[in-house]
Design a protein around this motif. Structure first.
Motif, PDB file in Angstrom:
ATOM      1  N   MET A 150      -2.444  -2.301  -0.095  1.00 40.16           N
ATOM      2  CA  MET A 150      -2.861  -0.897   0.030  1.00 40.16           C
ATOM      3  C   MET A 150      -4.302  -0.796   0.552  1.00 40.16           C
ATOM      4  N   SER A 151      -4.886  -1.894   0.989  1.00 39.61           N
ATOM      5  CA  SER A 151      -6.312  -1.872   1.320  1.00 39.61           C
ATOM      6  C   SER A 151      -6.613  -1.058   2.581  1.00 39.61           C
ATOM      7  N   GLY A 152      -5.596  -0.726   3.347  1.00 40.27           N
ATOM      8  CA  GLY A 152      -5.813   0.084   4.541  1.00 40.27           C
ATOM      9  C   GLY A 152      -5.953   1.565   4.253  1.00 40.27           C
ATOM     10  N   ASN A 153      -5.874   1.952   2.982  1.00 34.24           N
ATOM     11  CA  ASN A 153      -6.016   3.354   2.596  1.00 34.24           C
ATOM     12  C   ASN A 153      -7.203   3.512   1.648  1.00 34.24           C
ATOM     13  N   LEU A 154      -8.273   4.073   2.163  1.00 34.48           N
ATOM     14  CA  LEU A 154      -9.466   4.255   1.351  1.00 34.48           C
ATOM     15  C   LEU A 154      -9.369   5.562   0.564  1.00 34.48           C
ATOM     16  N   CYS A 155      -9.956   5.544  -0.635  1.00 33.93           N
ATOM     17  CA  CYS A 155     -10.045   6.744  -1.465  1.00 33.93           C
ATOM     18  C   CYS A 155     -11.491   6.864  -1.922  1.00 33.93           C
ATOM     19  N   ARG A 156     -12.210   7.830  -1.401  1.00 38.33           N
ATOM     20  CA  ARG A 156     -13.634   7.920  -1.736  1.00 38.33           C
ATOM     21  C   ARG A 156     -13.854   8.437  -3.142  1.00 38.33           C
ATOM     22  N   CYS A 157     -12.820   9.056  -3.749  1.00 38.75           N
ATOM     23  CA  CYS A 157     -12.922   9.419  -5.159  1.00 38.75           C
ATOM     24  C   CYS A 157     -12.630   8.205  -6.047  1.00 38.75           C
TER      25      CYS A 157
END
Lengths: 181, 331
Positions: A150-157
């Motif tokens: 899942m590392s290709g999806n960043l979540c800034r929260c």
């Protein structure tokens, strides 16, 4: 090897046909529906979905392939809509977050994200969910694999722990690491 | 992004003929580099020729035990291919440690070899960059150059080559197969990447319209126990600070066969020939490993912020050799 002259006189059926740079008609199959739109060849799939087809679920984050917010499926594989030209998707099957639910019945991954509180601001969520469902289909959903795949999806929260919990829940509910989609 | 026109072709000769006939055109495969660079005006073709329908996606056995990767095979498909994983694990690992799952589904292996550098000044059209705009200078020399190269640099360019796959291919002596207006060619991977020298804008010996159709992996039994080790600022989805592709066999305590290539340190995927010379036939000991690492980095040239890469490079080489030797002993 064909010379340029030979190309002009005997073009291959679908070759040497130059489309654009002005608007051209493009047929896209999105969530099972054929959509016709008039766009320039430089228009990304992301902009075509959001600005022309009013499918605003797919989000524009970085617009340079770094954040994953625009993750959609092309021919059932998760890809980045921001680095994909819409015109290159003719004859391909595009699936967006809007195509995931079955009518009013949410996809199990959507339900799991709600149940697990797997988001805060929600901006990355459609991309996270499209990636998560694909992840299960790809078979890399072991407890020690989810983070990497899942590392290709960043979540800034930084809702990552809950995102992973949602994915594990769907994996376990569906028995094994393969989910229908 | 400037306006572009678009053509989609379905056979190799038409693709080549179409691009060769138009100096303003370029091939479009996965697009992960190209669309990005089009959008920021670093690359400016007027026309894209979409080659994704060409029949170049297969992974095929070669007579004699080698393997041919079709140029348009996707990174993810090659990484997961059972034969690649069995015979050339360093190739699979180098792919899986690069990019993200989404990008690996999009990007072709030929495109991976052809990807442009990630130097921030190359990507900033306001900055001096001899690679993007020959003769304008190099903003990286005295700029933010923590990620830049310490090997293979010149006074014109210190941009690091970003490919992980290319590093594994260097260790394997892979051969790049091309087809162009002048016919087919087989280019050893070492010759496929050019050092920047005084012409950093020229990265490959290809002519306009010449297409990478495939990559040949030679038969190499020791490669079945090869590894790819990548050191980076975060654990995933990041370019290498240092990477090591290694295949080694140890017989009676001595190194019988060694293949070593480095990523993250150089202006091209870097075969560590100086280290290999030290190691070939040497006892598989910490002393040999240290001497090999020292020999390889002896000619390294730092540019301020990237000086740490020299020590990191040495340590990563020693670690790769040490771990591989331990595995060989226990095998």
């Amino acid at each position: 090897m064909k010379s340029p002259q030979a190309l002009q006189t005997t073009p291959a059926p679908d070759s040497a046909v130059v489309r654009g740079p002005d608007e051209v008609e493009v047929r896209l199959r999105v969530n099972g529906e054929i959509r016709r739109l008039s766009i320039e060849p430089r228009v990304s799939l992301l902009d075509a979905l959001r600005d022309r087809l009013d499918l605003h679920g797919t989000k524009k984050g970085c617009n340079q392939g770094a954040c994953g917010a625009c993750t959609v499926w092309v021919d059932r594989r998760r890809v980045l809509a921001c680095l994909t030209l819409a015109i290159s998707c003719e004859n391909r099957e595009i699936t967006t977050i809007e195509g995931l639910a079955d009518g009013d019945v949410l996809h199990p991954m959507q339900e799991a994200f709600l149940d697990a509180d797997a988001f805060q601001c929600g901006y990355c969520t459609p991309g996270q969910i499209m990636s998560a469902v694909a992840l299960l289909a790809e078979g890399h959903a072991g407890d020690d694999e989810i983070k990497e795949w899942m590392s290709g999806n960043l979540c800034r929260c930084a809702a990552y722990p809950h995102i992973r919990a949602a994915i594990r829940r769907v994996r376990d509910e569906q028995g094994g690491d393969r989910a229908a989609h | 992004m400037r306006p572009i026109s678009y053509s989609r072709v379905s056979d190799v000769s038409t693709a080549i003929g179409t691009v060769a006939a138009d100096p303003g055109s370029a091939f479009l495969a996965g697009g992960t580099t190209q669309v990005d660079l089009l959008r920021i005006y670093v690359e400016q073709p007027r026309r894209l020729v979409d080659i994704n329908d060409l029949p170049l996606k297969q992974v095929e056995e070669l007579p004699g035990g080698g393997l041919r990767l079709g140029g348009l095979a996707r990174m993810s498909d090659v990484a997961e291919h059972p034969t690649v994983r069995q015979r050339y694990p360093m190739v699979s690992e180098s792919l899986l440690l690069g990019a993200s799952p989404q990008l690996r589904h999009m990007a072709s292996v030929a495109g991976n070899l052809m990807q442009r550098v990630r130097c921030t000044y190359f990507r900033d059209t306001e900055a001096a960059c001899n690679k993007r705009a020959p003769g304008t200078g190099c903003s990286a020399m005295d700029g933010v150059n923590r990620g830049h190269a310490v090997l293979g640099t010149s006074d014109c360019c210190i941009a690091t080559h970003p490919s992980d796959l290319g590093v594994a291919l260097m260790a394997l002596d892979a051969v790049v197969r091309t087809e162009g207006p002048a016919g087919q060619r087989s280019i050893p991977i070492d010759d496929f990447y050019l050092l920047p020298g005084t012409t950093p804008e020229r990265e490959h010996p290809l002519t306009h319209g010449e297409l990478v159709t495939g990559i040949d992996l030679p038969p190499l039994p020791v490669a079945a126990r090869s590894r790819y080790i990548k050191i980076r600022d975060r654990e995933s989805y990041e370019f290498a600070l240092v990477a090591v592709a290694i295949a080694m066999s140890v017989v009676d305590g001595r190194i019988a066969e060694i293949r070593l290539a480095l990523g993250g340190l150089a202006t091209k995927p870097w075969r560590a020939r100086a280290a290999e010379r030290v190691l070939d036939g040497a006892p598989a000991t910490a002393d040999s490993f240290t001497r090999a690492a020292e020999a390889e980095l002896a000619g390294a040239v730092p540019h301020g912020m990237n000086a740490f890469k020299i020590e990191l490079g040495k340590r990563t080489i020693v670690r790769a050799l040490t771990e591989t030797a331990q595995r060989e002993e226990s095998a």
